[in-house]
Scaffold this active site. Sequence first.
Site, PDB file in Angstrom:
ATOM      1  CG  ASN A 112      -2.026  -0.979   1.172  1.00 47.18           C
ATOM      2  OD1 ASN A 112      -2.324  -1.547   0.128  1.00 47.18           O
ATOM      3  ND2 ASN A 112      -2.666  -1.207   2.305  1.00 47.18           N
ATOM      4  NE  ARG A 166      -7.816  -1.926 -10.277  1.00 45.23           N
ATOM      5  CZ  ARG A 166      -6.717  -1.231 -10.554  1.00 45.23           C
ATOM      6  NH1 ARG A 166      -5.759  -1.796 -11.259  1.00 45.23           N
ATOM      7  NH2 ARG A 166      -6.585   0.008 -10.116  1.00 45.23           N
ATOM      8  NE  ARG A 175      -1.727   5.618 -11.101  1.00 41.54           N
ATOM      9  CZ  ARG A 175      -2.663   6.513 -10.806  1.00 41.54           C
ATOM     10  NH1 ARG A 175      -3.579   6.231  -9.917  1.00 41.54           N
ATOM     11  NH2 ARG A 175      -2.681   7.681 -11.404  1.00 41.54           N
ATOM     12  CG  HIS A 186     -13.931   2.858 -11.271  1.00 40.35           C
ATOM     13  ND1 HIS A 186     -14.639   2.864 -10.099  1.00 40.35           N
ATOM     14  CD2 HIS A 186     -12.821   2.115 -11.026  1.00 40.35           C
ATOM     15  CE1 HIS A 186     -13.991   2.157  -9.180  1.00 40.35           C
ATOM     16  NE2 HIS A 186     -12.887   1.697  -9.715  1.00 40.35           N
ATOM     17  CE1 TYR A 234      -9.201  -7.082  -3.157  1.00 43.30           C
ATOM     18  CE2 TYR A 234     -10.159  -5.625  -4.802  1.00 43.30           C
ATOM     19  CZ  TYR A 234      -9.053  -6.142  -4.168  1.00 43.30           C
ATOM     20  OH  TYR A 234      -7.796  -5.720  -4.512  1.00 43.30           O
ATOM     21  NE  ARG A 281     -11.425  -0.895   1.628  1.00 40.76           N
ATOM     22  CZ  ARG A 281     -10.478  -0.507   0.767  1.00 40.76           C
ATOM     23  NH1 ARG A 281      -9.225  -0.457   1.144  1.00 40.76           N
ATOM     24  NH2 ARG A 281     -10.785  -0.185  -0.481  1.00 40.76           N
ATOM     25  CG  HIS A 323     -13.968  -3.081  -3.420  1.00 42.64           C
ATOM     26  ND1 HIS A 323     -14.561  -3.260  -4.644  1.00 42.64           N
ATOM     27  CD2 HIS A 323     -12.934  -2.221  -3.632  1.00 42.64           C
ATOM     28  CE1 HIS A 323     -13.912  -2.558  -5.561  1.00 42.64           C
ATOM     29  NE2 HIS A 323     -12.918  -1.917  -4.969  1.00 42.64           N
TER      30      HIS A 323
END
Length: 817
Positions: free
Chosen positions: A62, A394, A424, A454, A487, A583, A611
């Site tokens: 992270n 993704r 990314r 997204h 997730y 979160r 998530h």
Amino acid sequence: MSSKIEKKQAAAKLRKPPRDFSYTQNRELSWLRFDNRVLDEAFDETVPLFERLKFVSIFESNLDEFLMVRVGGLSDLAELKKQPVDNKSNMTASEQVDAVMAEMPGLLTRWESIFKSIEGKLDALGVHRARVDSLTPEERTFVTRYFQAYVSPVISPLVIDPRHPFPNLRNGALYLACGLDGVTDEESLLGLIEIPASMNRVVEIPSPAGTYSYILLEDVILACLDSCFGSYKPLDRALIRVTRNADIDPDGEGVEEEEDYRQHMKRILKKRLRLQPVVLAVSGSLEKATLKTIRKALELSRRSVFTCDIPLDLDYVFGIEGKIPEHLRNELLFTPFKPQPNPTIDMSRSIREQVLQGDKLLFYPYEAMNPFLDLVHEAAYDPECISLRITLYRVAKQSRLCESLIDAAENGKEVTVLMELRARFDEQNNIEWAERLEEAGCTVIYGSEGFKCHSKICQLTYREGMALTRLTLLGTGNFNEKTAKLYSDFMLMTAHPGIGEDANLFFRNLSLGNLRGDYRFLGVAPVGLKPLIMRGLDREIQRALAGEPARVFFKLNSLTDREVIDKIAEASCAGVRVDMIIRGISCLKPNIAGKTENVHVRSIVGRFLEHARVYAFGVDSDMIYLSSADMMTRNTEHRVEIAFPVLDPTCRALVHEYMGVQLRDNVKARSLTSDGTWVPVERKEGEKPFNSQEFLLERAYRNAESAAVASEPVAKAKPESAPVLGPKPKPQADVPKVQKVQATVIEPDLESEPEPAPQPQPQPRPQTVKSAPHASARREKPAGKTKAIERHRPGRVRMGLGLIGLGLKTLITGKTK
């Protein structure tokens, strides 16, 4: 003249009141506090020991991304003469970098100490990492032979002197650095060896039965370093790693004429490896002169050099999990969990048929992703399916979903994929899938310039006779089989005609590059999402001002959008209770007197990554939206995002229950204080510990078991032709009951019109359908033709009357035309 200018400036200030920073905090500092919260899990002794080590690795991963993206971007802005000011803390870019760098030493010290503590305990249990300074004679013999046989032929030691310029150190790569003492009089000689990424980083060492010993590849080289530079003698030695700025704007680089966008992205990825360094990490001991040489070559200040005495890049930790001796696994790891079947879905029947009967809500990772994957696979071979459209942000490297899309295209379906190449650190994987999908015959498009897509949406369109039906699948997380096991996310599967029309319009607008479409049911950024949130908050504000109960619930990853923050503060001042589970970043500080005293913020960090995004309005949550978007300006204004309503009563009850379960957590939950720090949730006297993720795990097993038991007698009692429905989830005694309320949709500010019935369409051309491969899905033969059950299909009555009229005409005239 000057007086006129001053008057205009004064008038502008009156029109735009100054920011109130009393209830907001800096985004970067809030993020560091979140990552520190992740590190808390490594200190939690109730977490299995090796899982704690994984949290240490996650903390570092992270932090690496944070330094590359956030600090890298701020460092660029800090070079400007007129720096922009953060609208949550009133800090310039350079001030923010200073604040981050001041926090780093304490975080890294904490990180290093817990790694050493955990590794020492693992060593005592028989999971041993060999270190250069403590190799036994047997281990040293093994390491030397391994180096000579496998490593020495691969590495390329470099000597840096005035005639050999300092090389480019790749972003994130590991290097061994040392000062060299040679036979000549030359000064400032530096030796460098890149740790080969093509070799396994973890080298297993022979060890007694029931134990596992290993050494890292860089330590193998370090142990044999004296033989690497010929006549030059190493004076010191350390492992180094450069973290470079990765905050590069693909659209800002400009696509060259006649250049394919995929080729443009490949060029951008290569450039990322050579961007300006942000920090240098050093593990080991280097002389001041050696370190200064490296630092000057990288143009880094002293504060940008971090030193430690543990391995750099702890990603290897996940690779040794499978090597843990069997007798230690129960003690060191979480109990293995398998995502369970959704209790409302019968996997032996057509998924399409069941979604037509009523909406289905999947809840990862507690429930499996298989219903969605099977539905897409089923559509790929269903003669009545004419098109599949999907957005991909993704995807897994081994993606059953993408294979089904390829099958669909090869079977003659119209398959449209919006592949976001700018996700990314997943760019290369997405480029490779885009090429494969296009080769198979899919129409592959990319996001609009300046706006990442997204959204997580998929639509399947079917034609039965003259009628069209659409199944729309909307998620809070990616269509990714791997992350769906890690997730916590929702996916709604619906045949709602209004949502289907909106989704159809959404894909049409995407193909035209139109980001300003109007939708009845969906809130679509960059234009329609934030207004939806504002209208929901305004409704609750009006209720509170009228003396009625008012409440808002948000479940987010991050909250940074200043306009939304100010509206939440306004709601708090009006008397609206605002409960939030965030979160990561929260730039809003709760419990500020007169500003946010009615705001309550919690964070949950545990085994699974929280998530899902949920927006709920009303004391009985009569408006519930799920979404792919956080309340960050980049999401609400600079991305294509979707918020979708939960209208089905059963699905709404499940989301409402989930909200209650999360708010009850007093084990993994932390409360945000008025000074922006996280503290454990206080338990009331006599209150039992409640871990929301453990509860949801146990409930998933109970529901699946109950569904399996209940389905057997039902199946025997019904004739073969009758549909068999899976049972609804049983309400848990310890979960608050859900009120049955009418669902409400936040209507946009435009006149509502009735949904038009679709006009009859011409029959589709015959399609060539190939046989489904045996290994492509768990159901080898997709279910055959299905019929809609208990759902009105627009156009059916009109078509039926037309056929009756045609039949009567034929009987009377003997003609069919």
